[in-house]
Design an enzyme around this catalytic site. Sequence first.
Site, mmCIF file in Angstrom:
data_model
loop_
_atom_site.group_PDB
_atom_site.id
_atom_site.type_symbol
_atom_site.label_atom_id
_atom_site.label_comp_id
_atom_site.label_asym_id
_atom_site.label_seq_id
_atom_site.Cartn_x
_atom_site.Cartn_y
_atom_site.Cartn_z
ATOM 1 N N LYS A 22 0.841 -1.214 0.000
ATOM 2 C CA LYS A 22 0.000 0.000 0.000
ATOM 3 C C LYS A 22 0.876 1.264 0.000
ATOM 4 O O LYS A 22 0.667 2.177 -0.776
ATOM 5 C CB LYS A 22 -0.892 0.008 1.254
ATOM 6 C CG LYS A 22 -1.512 1.366 1.526
ATOM 7 C CD LYS A 22 -2.206 1.435 2.869
ATOM 8 C CE LYS A 22 -1.313 1.656 4.047
ATOM 9 N NZ LYS A 22 -1.166 2.991 4.577
ATOM 10 N N ASN A 23 1.877 1.270 0.880
ATOM 11 C CA ASN A 23 2.664 2.495 1.045
ATOM 12 C C ASN A 23 3.549 2.802 -0.153
ATOM 13 O O ASN A 23 4.042 3.924 -0.287
ATOM 14 C CB ASN A 23 3.497 2.433 2.329
ATOM 15 C CG ASN A 23 2.615 2.612 3.557
ATOM 16 O OD1 ASN A 23 1.439 2.957 3.427
ATOM 17 N ND2 ASN A 23 3.167 2.363 4.742
ATOM 18 N N ARG A 92 -2.878 10.916 5.123
ATOM 19 C CA ARG A 92 -1.713 11.788 4.990
ATOM 20 C C ARG A 92 -0.977 11.669 3.668
ATOM 21 O O ARG A 92 -0.440 12.639 3.155
ATOM 22 C CB ARG A 92 -0.710 11.448 6.087
ATOM 23 C CG ARG A 92 -1.055 11.927 7.434
ATOM 24 C CD ARG A 92 -0.003 11.455 8.396
ATOM 25 N NE ARG A 92 1.337 11.896 7.976
ATOM 26 C CZ ARG A 92 1.800 13.109 8.177
ATOM 27 N NH1 ARG A 92 1.083 14.008 8.782
ATOM 28 N NH2 ARG A 92 3.012 13.439 7.769
ATOM 29 N N LEU A 125 9.746 18.794 6.752
ATOM 30 C CA LEU A 125 10.854 18.341 5.898
ATOM 31 C C LEU A 125 10.444 18.309 4.424
ATOM 32 O O LEU A 125 11.247 18.586 3.540
ATOM 33 C CB LEU A 125 11.346 16.950 6.314
ATOM 34 C CG LEU A 125 11.898 16.792 7.728
ATOM 35 C CD1 LEU A 125 12.490 15.398 7.916
ATOM 36 C CD2 LEU A 125 12.966 17.840 8.022
ATOM 37 N N ILE A 328 9.951 6.144 16.544
ATOM 38 C CA ILE A 328 9.531 6.897 15.347
ATOM 39 C C ILE A 328 8.310 7.776 15.624
ATOM 40 O O ILE A 328 8.263 8.930 15.234
ATOM 41 C CB ILE A 328 9.240 5.947 14.153
ATOM 42 C CG1 ILE A 328 10.413 4.979 13.930
ATOM 43 C CG2 ILE A 328 8.913 6.738 12.882
ATOM 44 C CD1 ILE A 328 11.695 5.584 13.428
HETATM 45 C C1 EPZ Z 1 5.498 6.460 6.252
HETATM 46 O O1 EPZ Z 1 4.920 7.593 6.881
HETATM 47 C C2 EPZ Z 1 4.443 5.388 6.238
HETATM 48 N N1 EPZ Z 1 3.285 5.872 5.518
HETATM 49 C C3 EPZ Z 1 4.047 5.026 7.674
HETATM 50 O O2 EPZ Z 1 3.126 3.953 7.611
HETATM 51 C C4 EPZ Z 1 5.308 4.575 8.413
HETATM 52 O O3 EPZ Z 1 4.980 4.298 9.754
HETATM 53 C C5 EPZ Z 1 6.386 5.661 8.340
HETATM 54 O O4 EPZ Z 1 6.648 5.993 6.962
HETATM 55 C C6 EPZ Z 1 7.696 5.238 8.993
HETATM 56 O O5 EPZ Z 1 8.198 4.119 8.357
HETATM 57 C C7 EPZ Z 1 3.254 5.852 4.206
HETATM 58 O O6 EPZ Z 1 4.203 5.477 3.524
HETATM 59 C C8 EPZ Z 1 1.984 6.281 3.547
HETATM 60 P P1 EPZ Z 1 8.117 9.557 8.110
HETATM 61 P P2 EPZ Z 1 5.650 8.987 6.822
HETATM 62 O O7 EPZ Z 1 8.105 10.824 7.352
HETATM 63 O O8 EPZ Z 1 6.323 9.117 5.506
HETATM 64 C C9 EPZ Z 1 8.602 12.873 11.527
HETATM 65 C C10 EPZ Z 1 1.137 2.819 8.017
HETATM 66 O O9 EPZ Z 1 0.644 2.268 9.033
HETATM 67 N N2 EPZ Z 1 8.500 13.873 10.438
HETATM 68 O O10 EPZ Z 1 9.205 8.578 7.822
HETATM 69 O O11 EPZ Z 1 4.651 10.017 7.183
HETATM 70 C C11 EPZ Z 1 7.318 12.085 11.721
HETATM 71 O O12 EPZ Z 1 6.391 12.782 12.516
HETATM 72 C C12 EPZ Z 1 1.800 4.165 8.120
HETATM 73 O O13 EPZ Z 1 1.080 2.325 6.893
HETATM 74 C C13 EPZ Z 1 8.699 15.211 10.749
HETATM 75 O O14 EPZ Z 1 8.926 15.588 11.894
HETATM 76 O O15 EPZ Z 1 6.698 8.828 7.970
HETATM 77 C C14 EPZ Z 1 7.846 10.824 12.333
HETATM 78 O O16 EPZ Z 1 8.049 11.006 13.698
HETATM 79 C C15 EPZ Z 1 1.700 4.763 9.479
HETATM 80 N N3 EPZ Z 1 8.629 16.116 9.723
HETATM 81 C C16 EPZ Z 1 9.206 10.616 11.654
HETATM 82 O O17 EPZ Z 1 9.534 11.903 11.133
HETATM 83 C C17 EPZ Z 1 8.387 15.749 8.436
HETATM 84 O O18 EPZ Z 1 8.336 16.610 7.555
HETATM 85 C C18 EPZ Z 1 9.209 9.627 10.501
HETATM 86 O O19 EPZ Z 1 8.104 9.879 9.651
HETATM 87 C C19 EPZ Z 1 8.204 14.384 8.143
HETATM 88 C C20 EPZ Z 1 8.276 13.458 9.168
#
Ligand code: EPZ
Length: 421
Positions: A22-23, A92, A125, A328
Amino acid sequence: MDRLAIIGGRPLFGEIAISGAKNSALKLMAAALLTDEPLVIGNTPRLADIDTLLKLLEQHGAAHTFEGSTLTLHARTIASTEAPYDLVRKMRASFNVLGPLLAREGKARVSLPGGCAIGARPVDLHLKALAAMGAKIDLDEGYVVASAPGGLHGAKIDFPFVSVGATEHAMLAATLAKGETVLTNAAREPEIGDLAQCLNAMGAKIENAGRSTVAIQGVERLHGACHEVIADRIELGSYAMAPGVAGGEVFLRNGRIDILGAAAGVLEEAGVKLTQEPGGIRAKRVDDRVRAVNIVTQPYPGFFTDLQAQFMAMMTVAEGVSVIKETIFENRFMHAPELARMGAQISVDGQIATVRGVKRLKGAPVMATDLRASMSLVLAGLGAEGQTIINRVYHLDRGFERLEEKLSHCGVLIERVKGEG
Ligand code: EPZ
């Protein structure tokens, strides 16, 4: 609202076909906005999240057909560069249309996604990366208003910490930027490599995707392509844990051990033997019970956060005490109190959960709180004595394709109860 009823305590035997990720599919779909030619995405899972993004893409002007698991998207022209709140707030990943719209049309107005059940989840980011590529970015009434009338340009972008979404977003936008973009401290999830493969098939020039430093040479235009979505490592890891909880042996078709990263070793250590065979992985519990293992969630190839809840479910019936640290997301232990309703012994202190394994859980009515938490309750239900009723199944429908059918094939007594929940 539908509910799931599971009668637990039966080992699993059989085969489960792992769906496309999905992701990954969601980001590949956003890539369709980068070209006026059709993009054919095979092995696309039929899930609520995919439908949500299809609705958004449709209003941007992308027509689609969905036959079996083959999704064809065609954004001949962009009808609207605005992504409204009502569609973005549901998921999101919708936010990732911003970069492609900006790269192709020089402007976009996309609603900020806001927080979600597992944490605040900012997009700073993403915005910094687009700004470094020359986009002018303003915030207006909950919307990101971005413009780059002369087009985006290449940039050096050093992420202060690893973000999957921001890495993918920067990659998408940089394909059509003038000059070279170099991403450092980029995310290394298998879906990043999958996206790069698809974009390269569309004519992009991306090197080293899946490593910490990714180089993207911008091109004038992208064209149509055909691409198969990579297998879903989260679904794979979840089903690999099913025999860990309930016993038995399952063959996970399309599964690859390498996409499990550190989770593969953790499963082995816990006593779930994984064997790579042609066409998939065999997963089998070696002893009567799994053993406790400590984990810390980390960016890939570390133990991924999207398997943490499921792993906790398996640890509730392990021999020994397991310490689970979530690094995370700040609010990703909501499954713990629900598991406790089934007799699990878990204490949570901030980002650390300590799980004392018990011999067996007892079925109970529980509430799904987010997608992966829901799967942890399903797993717990498989091993529990008696009936588990999982309320709010719509969370599962967002990310686990044909779950009841797949588990039933392995002898699980599971049924969907329509109506109130
Ligand atoms: C992706 O989310 C996945 N979603 C998430 O899966 C997954 O848990 C996550 O990556 C981590 O592997 C999709 O791919 C649609 P990140 P994403 O940016 O991209 C912080 C599921 O259940 N952050 O790697 O949103 C953030 O808050 C979902 O399928 C910032 O602070 O995750 C987090 O603490 C849930 N600023 C950390 O970074 C930003 O601009 C990592 O998030 C971006 C992120």
